[in-house]
Write an enzyme that holds these catalytic residues in place. Structure first.
Site, PDB file in Angstrom:
ATOM      1  N   ASP A 141       0.835  -1.194   0.000  1.00 38.21           N
ATOM      2  CA  ASP A 141       0.000   0.000   0.000  1.00 38.21           C
ATOM      3  C   ASP A 141       0.874   1.250   0.000  1.00 38.21           C
ATOM      4  O   ASP A 141       2.026   1.203  -0.418  1.00 38.21           O
ATOM      5  CB  ASP A 141      -0.935  -0.018   1.214  1.00 38.21           C
ATOM      6  CG  ASP A 141      -2.303   0.580   0.902  1.00 38.21           C
ATOM      7  OD1 ASP A 141      -2.395   1.796   0.751  1.00 38.21           O
ATOM      8  OD2 ASP A 141      -3.275  -0.192   0.791  1.00 38.21           O
ATOM      9  N   HIS A 372      -3.768   6.014   3.460  1.00 32.85           N
ATOM     10  CA  HIS A 372      -4.495   4.831   2.999  1.00 32.85           C
ATOM     11  C   HIS A 372      -3.934   3.542   3.592  1.00 32.85           C
ATOM     12  O   HIS A 372      -4.669   2.695   4.123  1.00 32.85           O
ATOM     13  CB  HIS A 372      -4.435   4.798   1.472  1.00 32.85           C
ATOM     14  CG  HIS A 372      -5.312   3.786   0.826  1.00 32.85           C
ATOM     15  ND1 HIS A 372      -4.889   2.513   0.512  1.00 32.85           N
ATOM     16  CD2 HIS A 372      -6.597   3.859   0.405  1.00 32.85           C
ATOM     17  CE1 HIS A 372      -5.866   1.848  -0.074  1.00 32.85           C
ATOM     18  NE2 HIS A 372      -6.912   2.641  -0.161  1.00 32.85           N
ATOM     19  N   SER A 557     -10.960  -0.962  -1.121  1.00 34.22           N
ATOM     20  CA  SER A 557      -9.710  -0.910  -0.360  1.00 34.22           C
ATOM     21  C   SER A 557      -9.930  -1.286   1.090  1.00 34.22           C
ATOM     22  O   SER A 557      -9.024  -1.800   1.744  1.00 34.22           O
ATOM     23  CB  SER A 557      -9.112   0.498  -0.408  1.00 34.22           C
ATOM     24  OG  SER A 557      -8.411   0.721  -1.588  1.00 34.22           O
TER      25      SER A 557
END
Length: 1463
Positions: A141, A372, A557
């Site tokens: 990520d 994220h 996600s």
């Protein structure tokens, strides 16, 4: 890109919802297929991916934190702006850590981390110790912040984050430079040039210190860099205001003393200087760009490990103490060794880790590229002992972070980063990989990364989980790698009522459903695409630099890490009980135990996969099947339609006519086993007796199948003839174990058949128009239409219309506009989703509202139109939808019948005939042609192949990655603009790429990095105009097989410059009009149905072409034809337009005349002049590096001067030679002697120039004509050029002589501080007297000797001259400079900017000296030299503008780097 959700059109909806609850909203920005972070300025802190993102704004708190942390500690105990989205519990200072568990309402917040609908919470209640312990999850990520809340320890006290690596190279620092400490034992010179002090307690047996430097802004995520720049600007602005006030006061004082204005020339110059200071400060402020603080990095080996220390003083900005100094830094080592992480400063709260590679030559500073990755890790495994309701799904699991989001590219992934991540995951022996990233793909289940991921799963036993994508609700929108790779579990996003209430603050949560934007299957080759579904939203930890503890995000996600956490629970239990586990076993159990979400719907499986993950049921299935699930295996299932040659992973009949009659499909089934499986006991013994079943009458298959190890094939029949037009049909062939059918299917063959409806030429709605009845919608409800695009259609106009309000329950009025996702898609063969996506929009429609959009279509294909009411848009709605097809076929006129088509190629200078044809209806024709870019192809200037050192670039089985570095040169002159690079076949691909491509980097002639472009989504790099400095372009291609790279050594790079203003190409009705260039077409004209017409495009005049449209390049653009209906705009269909650049224009007659006269003159003068000219040319080429060569040069030049004492080229050669010697001479007697020789040589040139004739020539208004006129003009111009050059050289030499005069020597020997103060006083005394007279009387230095040592060399020892000679020299200098300015304005001409600056400095006019240098920095005709920046810095220091001096010195580090950065 990260798979989180945003749609810009939803802004008003979410803001309206937020206002009703009293909260503010921050949103992200959509990228192609996936989501990009939001730029700064849309909220603080930035919440880049979540929709809706509502968070409670709270005052910032001062952060207090040590510079180093260990994951064994308790971790941070503070948070800023803790998230609250459904109540005011924390509004008045409630504890952020307890915001979800305060008081009697705690149970209402438990859904904020959804784990109930997947039975994860039930499983943990029954098996509390199977909470992920012993399981390592690797997160691919943006990177994970090891200091984030909940990521400190596991439930059994182990470190939560056990490794943090940057796979992108964005944090790499070149530390190949080795230095030693100074004699004091603690000082060393850093890579930035600063003197650093090491801590004497540091252990370094070798005594070698490796140094490097890095901008903090290159490490910070974009939003943090902008925030910190703003805070740095406040401190800078305070110093700037003080400098501006001082300059303004000086100017005011001057005007007070001269109320009637300046009278004399000297006073006018004083006024100009003071005005220049005020203006210069303003101009500098406007053009200032904060590059960010510079970090000095030091790496050494302490005998056991590599150690790293950073000097962060520029980040900390502690001007009083030593905070952030190198000596105060606590040394760090590779994160996996000691789990250390540091914080750059309390202001940024940005945590980082370090790793050292390649025997100390590369330092990697690991900083996440965005929040994220931390959020994803928190969903999987966050552990909050103070409040278990905030825990992730598997709080006992450990985390390894592999950063694949490149900070240089705004968190975009690249091939090299993905490969390094796979290498690290395999080397670390992780159990699960979660990858919440993805892109569109042109070829499912293919590509280099896909092969490596498949190897990781089937060879190394890693369970790979990935997001399915956020491009729904249309079919075939799953992304790669998750939705397109057989070995990876693709997870769709589900929202439960509990999370809708606790997470999204929805007023009336509906029943659980898929998020509207969650991508759907099948893939282009018929595979299901979505494997499972999991909760797609969570309130989870985010990095400390966001200034909050947790944040709401939603997207696939978030669904993927939830599923990864569920798998970690199952693995933890299997390991604890000693039961076998493998990716294949886990997948079967998860698929066969999943809970269907909407059984019976034709798109149920395509939307939800097998259904919602059920951990407890999967656990029971695993335990029950443990004895019969031996040996471990999985099936490779492929299909091939009869008459085709391509094997696919399922059956997907979509295009018109594909299912019109029964077809036969061959199914191949092959059991797969681990490559080390024993032949005798496992492979030979494997034999499955299977029962085949299907539930639909339109598919027939055998009932039983015996499958040995080598596999079998069988045929099925798919008969779609009776299926309803416009329908979606899905079924499966399931294979059950005949002896244990309770195990569930061992494999499935997915079959999707779409039978599009036909659009007829006529009908009640009009020709080629398709309408729908009124469609009823509720939250999350979708309607799909499948239409066969007519054969000659080129675009479609879609219209949506809102119907009357439908009665809504629970007090809803049904009058407010509802939000709809609108998608119009076609499958483009061997192309990704964007190529076939005509409409991707969000529409807000209420009763009687309308919405329309025009988009291109592919004739003869199936168009899917999907409209879905957004899942959180409450109430019911009615819409109707109409599709109106249009078509204008256009292209180069066919030579022998047929229809026009293809790109239109324009020949330079002549028109191109275009034929247009309307095949569906009468069309309105409005042609418009334009060229929008210049495209050129570059061959590599050089290439090099290297085996990459270090374990991070070594695949298993000793497969070493090789890199082919390609260097291209964009030769000057370079036009300003945005340049987009492309390697056809290699770029625009991520997971299906055959080779790994690094980012593309652009550099100027000084190696300054100008910009970086992403190979997956190439973006334009803005380049400045340059007339002489070439642009260097570098990129790398990687593979472990060098033979795959070798053919790419000569690979051309396509480089496209977008034109700031498109070049409009005229379109004419006839060839005659085009040739005469009269009466171009204007306005619209009718094109009757079935008719064809011709038009003529071009030609263009040479004056209309861009300057860089040279032979070998081409201009590209498009020809648009149709006019859309009112409100839709121009028709979107267009014909590609290409024009080859014309050959160069013939040379001017004057040049031909000059050449002819030169030939005649040469013939008349004969051999003697030819020999002379050859000898002069020989002198120019001589290299005087050896004594013998210098002696030969001296003798030859003396002989020529004796023969030709007034030959100007010979005298100029000598002057150029002596000027070069002067520039390179060392300070002292050598410099003075060189200056004297230069003055003598300049005088010789000046003496032979006929100044009076030159003055007449320059003053003449009209050029002379007649025989020999061109030659005479040439002689005059050459003399003028030589005179100016000689005067300039003489001025420069006299300035050097004056600087080294005896008065300057004495001053140079004084202290540095005294000399600087003298210089400052000199600059300020322009307020009083003539600065020239004041200088002569006071003897004050014209320069700062302390600075001169570094920038202009040191003082001269032992040189003594009488004062009168110095006075004469000063007068000579002023006289010479005045003469020079009679011929050229040195203040304007860039060629003399440096000389002018030196003279202004001499006169004490420092601001004007700096202004003169600006012309060299911004010059297009030459690369800027480093000494120009050094002189600017020196002058700013003399003005006591310390903030600008520091800015200039910092800027030089970027403008003049020592080497290219690491790719």
């Amino acid at each position: 890109m990260p798979g989180c959700v945003y749609s810009k059109s939803l802004v008003s909806i979410y803001r309206r919802s937020a206002r009703s609850s009293g909260y503010s909203v921050a949103l992200g920005a959509r990228a192609s297929g996936f989501i990009r972070p939001l730029p700064a300025g849309c909220g603080d802190p930035i919440l880049p991916w979540s929709v809706p993102l509502a968070y409670l704004r709270r005052p910032r708190q001062k952060l207090k934190r040590s510079s180093l942390h260990s994951l064994g500690d308790e971790g941070p105990r503070f948070g800023v702006g803790a998230l609250s989205i459904v109540s005011q519990l924390a509004a008045n200072g409630s504890s952020p850590a307890r915001v979800f568990s305060s008081g009697a309402h705690a149970e209402r917040f438990e859904g904020a981390m959804p784990n109930t609908v997947t039975e994860a919470s039930q499983f943990l209640t029954e098996h509390p110790e199977y909470d992920g312990r012993g399981v390592v999850v690797c997160i691919f990520d943006t990177g994970v912040d090891p200091g984030a809340a909940g990521l400190q320890t596991t439930t059994d006290g182990k470190p939560k984050v056990i490794d943090v690596v940057d796979c992108t190279s964005s944090g790499d620092v070149d530390t190949r430079t080795v230095v030693k400490v100074e004699d004091d034992g603690v000082s060393l010179k850093g890579a930035s040039g600063r003197i650093l002090r090491i801590n004497p307690d540091w252990k370094n047996p070798s005594g070698e210190w490796r140094v490097g430097s890095k901008r903090a802004n290159e490490l910070f995520p974009g939003s943090l860099a902008r925030t910190m720049n703003a805070e740095r600007a406040r401190a800078f602005d305070a110093e700037q205001r003080a400098a501006v006030a001082a300059a303004a006061n000086d100017l005011s004082e001057f005007h007070r003393r001269h109320p009637k204005g300046p009278k004399t020339a000297a006073v006018k110059k004083q006024c100009a200087e003071l005005e220049a200071r005020v203006k210069l400060l303003g101009d500098l402020s406007k053009s200032r760009t904060d590059l960010g603080p510079m970090l000095d990095c030091v790496v050494w080996h302490d005998g056991s490990n590599w150690r790293v220390a950073l000097d962060t003083q520029e980040v900390v900005q502690d001007k009083e103490g030593d905070k952030g100094s190198l000596s105060s830094f606590i040394p760090m080592t590779d994160f996996r060794v000691e789990q250390q992480y540091g914080t750059f400063s309390a202001a940024d709260a940005c945590n980082f880790a370090v790793n050292v590679y390649e025997d100390g030559n590369v330092l990697s500073i690991v900083v996440d590229a965005g929040p994220h990755g931390t959020h994803v890790a928190g969903i999987t495994a966050a552990h909050h002992p103070e409040d278990p309701s905030l825990n992730g799904v598997a709080p006992g699991a450990q985390i390894i972070s592999c950063k694949i989001g490149d900070t240089r590219l705004g968190s975009m992934e690249t091939g090299p980063a993905l490969t390094r991540a796979i290498i690290h995951a395999i080397e670390s022996k992780v159990d699960v990989i979660n990858m919440s990233y993805g892109e569109s793909t042109s070829t499912p289940n293919a590509g280099r990364f896909i092969r490596l991921a498949t190897e990781a799963v089937h060879k190394h036993g890693i369970v790979f989980v990935s997001s399915a994508g956020n491009s729904g609700p249309a079919l075939s929108t799953v992304g790669s790698p998750g939705g397109s790779t057989s070995a990876i579990l693709a997870i769709g996003a589900y929202v439960s009522p509990d999370f809708a209430a606790a997470g999204h603050s929805l007023r009336q949560p509906e029943a659980g459903q898929q998020y509207t934007w969650s991508s759907r299957g099948p893939t282009a080759d018929g595979d299901l695409g979505v494997v499972l579904s999991a909760p797609g939203g969570a309130i989870a930890p985010v990095p400390m630099w966001t200034r909050q503890r947790r944040q709401l995000m939603n997207g696939t996600s978030m669904a993927s890490p939830n599923a990864a956490g569920c798998i970690a629970l199952l693995l933890s239990g299997l390991r604890a009980e000693g039961a076998p586990s493998s990716p294949a076993r886990l997948r079967r159990a998860l698929e066969n135990s999943a809970m269907p979400v909407s059984p019976g719907d034709p798109d149920d499986k395509l939307t939800h996969g097998r259904g919602l993950i059920q951990v407890a049921k999967a656990w029971e299935a695993l335990r029950k099947a443990a004895e019969v699930d031996v040996p471990d295996f999985w099936y490779n299932v492929r299909s091939k339609v009869a008459g085709t040659a391509t094997w696919q992973r399922g059956v997907y009949l979509r295009e018109p006519g594909a299912a019109a009659a029964p077809i036969t499909v061959t199914i191949s089934v092959t059991p797969q086993m681990h490559e080390e499986a024993d032949v005798a006991t496992e492979r030979h013994a494997l034999e499955h007796k299977l029962l085949l079943r299907t539930s639909t009458p339109w598919v027939s298959s055998p009932g039983v199948l015996l499958v040995p190890h080598n596999g079998r094939t069988f045929d099925i029949t798919v008969d779609g003839a009776a299926l309803r037009a416009g329908s979606l049909n899905y079924t499966e062939i399931e294979a059950l174990d005949a002896s244990a059918p309770w195990r569930g299917p061992l494999f499935r063959v997915p079959i999707t058949v779409i039978k599009p409806s036909e659009v007829v030429p006529g009908g009640p709605a009009g020709a080629y128009t398709s309408t729908s009845p009124w469609l009823e919608f509720g939250p999350g409800q979708e309607h799909r239409r499948f239409v066969a695009v007519p054969p000659e259609a080129t675009w479609c106009e879609m219209r949506l219309r809102g119907g009357e309000a439908v009665a809504a329950g629970a007090g809803m009025t049904g009058v407010s506009p509802s939000s709809f996702f609108v998608r119009a898609t076609q499958l483009a063969p061997a192309q990704g989703l964007p190529a076939g996506e005509g409409v991707r929009a969000v529409a807000a429609l209420g009763p009687h509202d309308s919405w329309q959009r025009a988009f291109p279509v592919r004739a003869g294909g199936t168009l899917e139109v999907t409209v879905g009411q957004f899942w959180s848009s409450l109430g019911t709605s009615r819409l109707d939808c109409s599709l109106e097809f249009h078509g204008i076929l256009a292209g180069a006129a066919p030579t022998k019948g047929g229809r026009p088509g293809g790109a239109l190629v324009l020949a330079p200078g002549g028109p191109a005939q275009v034929e247009v044809h309307a095949g569906l209806r009468r069309e309105s024709l409005r042609p418009k042609a334009s060229l929008t870019a210049v495209r050129r192809m570059l061959r590599p200037a050089s290439s090099s192949m290297d085996a990459l050192a270090g374990p991070r670039d070594h695949l298993p089985d000793e497969r070493v990655l090789h890199q082919l570095t390609l260097t291209y040169t964009l030769a000057a002159p370079v036009e300003a603009g945005k340049y987009t690079p492309d390697l056809p076949g290699l770029f625009h691909r991520a997971y299906d790429a055959a080779l790994e491509a690094t980012p593309v980097q652009f550099f100027d002639a000084n190696k300054q990095l100008l910009g970086t472009s992403c190979p997956v989504h190439p973006g334009g790099v803005k380049l400045p105009a340059s007339k002489k400095g070439d642009i260097t372009i570098r990129l790398g291609l990687r593979h472990d097989d060098p033979s795959c790279l070798e053919p790419q050594r000569g690979l051309p790079l396509a480089l496209e410059r977008g034109l700031a203003k498109p070049v409009q190409v005229p379109v004419y009705p006839t060839n005659t009009a085009a040739v005469r260039r009269v009466n171009p077409l204007k306005g619209a004209r009718n094109l009757p149905v079935g008719s064809s017409q011709s038009m003529f495009v071009g030609p263009l005049a040479d004056a209309d072409l861009p300057k860089d449209a040279k032979p070998g390049s081409m201009l590209v653009g498009q020809l648009s034809l149709g006019a859309g209906a009112a409100g839709v705009g121009a028709a979107p269909d267009a014909v590609p337009l290409v024009m080859a650049s014309p050959p160069p224009a013939p040379e001017k007659d004057e040049q031909e005349e000059e050449e002819q006269e030169a030939e005649e003159t040469a013939a008349a003068n004969g051999l003697q002049d030819a020999v002379r000219d050859a000898q002069v040319a020989f002198l120019k080429q001589m290299k005087l590096e050896e004594d013998e060569a210098r002696q030969m040069y001296t003798v030859t030049r003396a002989q020529l001067l004796e023969q030709y004492p007034e030959h100007l080229p010979l005298l100029l050669e000598g002057l150029e030679r002596f000027a070069d010697v002067l520039e390179k001479a060392e300070e002292g007697v050598e410099k003075v002697q060189a200056a004297a020789r230069a003055v003598e040589a300049a005088d010789a040139v000046i003496a032979v120039c006929d100044i009076q004739a030159l003055a007449v020539h320059v003053a003449r208004r009209c050029s002379i004509e007649g025989a020999g006129a061109a030659a005479q003009r040439k002689v005059m111009e050459e003399q003028k050029k030589a005179l100016i050059y000689a005067l300039a050289c003489k001025c420069g030499a006299l300035l050097d002589t004056e600087r080294l005069s005896i008065g300057k020597v004495e001053e140079a020997e004084s202290s540095a501080e005294d000399s600087e103060n003298a210089k400052v006083d000199r600059g300020r005394k322009v307020l009083e007297n003539d600065p020239g007279k004041e200088a002569a009387q006071s003897g004050i230095s014209k320069g700062d000797p302390d600075t001169d040592k570094a920038a202009h060399s040191g003082p001269l020892d032992g040189l003594h001259k009488p004062d009168s000679e110095g006075d004469d020299a000063e007068g000579l200098l002023e006289e010479t400079f005045a003469e020079l300015r009679r011929w050229v304005d040195t203040a304007v001409d860039k060629k003399h900017a440096l000389l002018h600056s030196r003279y202004e400095e001499r006169e004490g006019r420092l601001a004007l000296a700096i202004t003169a240098l600006d012309k060299l920095i911004d010059a297009e005709d030459r690369p800027c030299a480093k000494d120009v920046f050094q002189r600017r810095s020196y002058l700013m220091r003399c003005l006591r503008w310390r903030h600008w001096q520091q800015h200039e010195e910092s800027r030089m580090l970027d403008v003049f780097p020592k080497a290219f950065p690491i790719l």
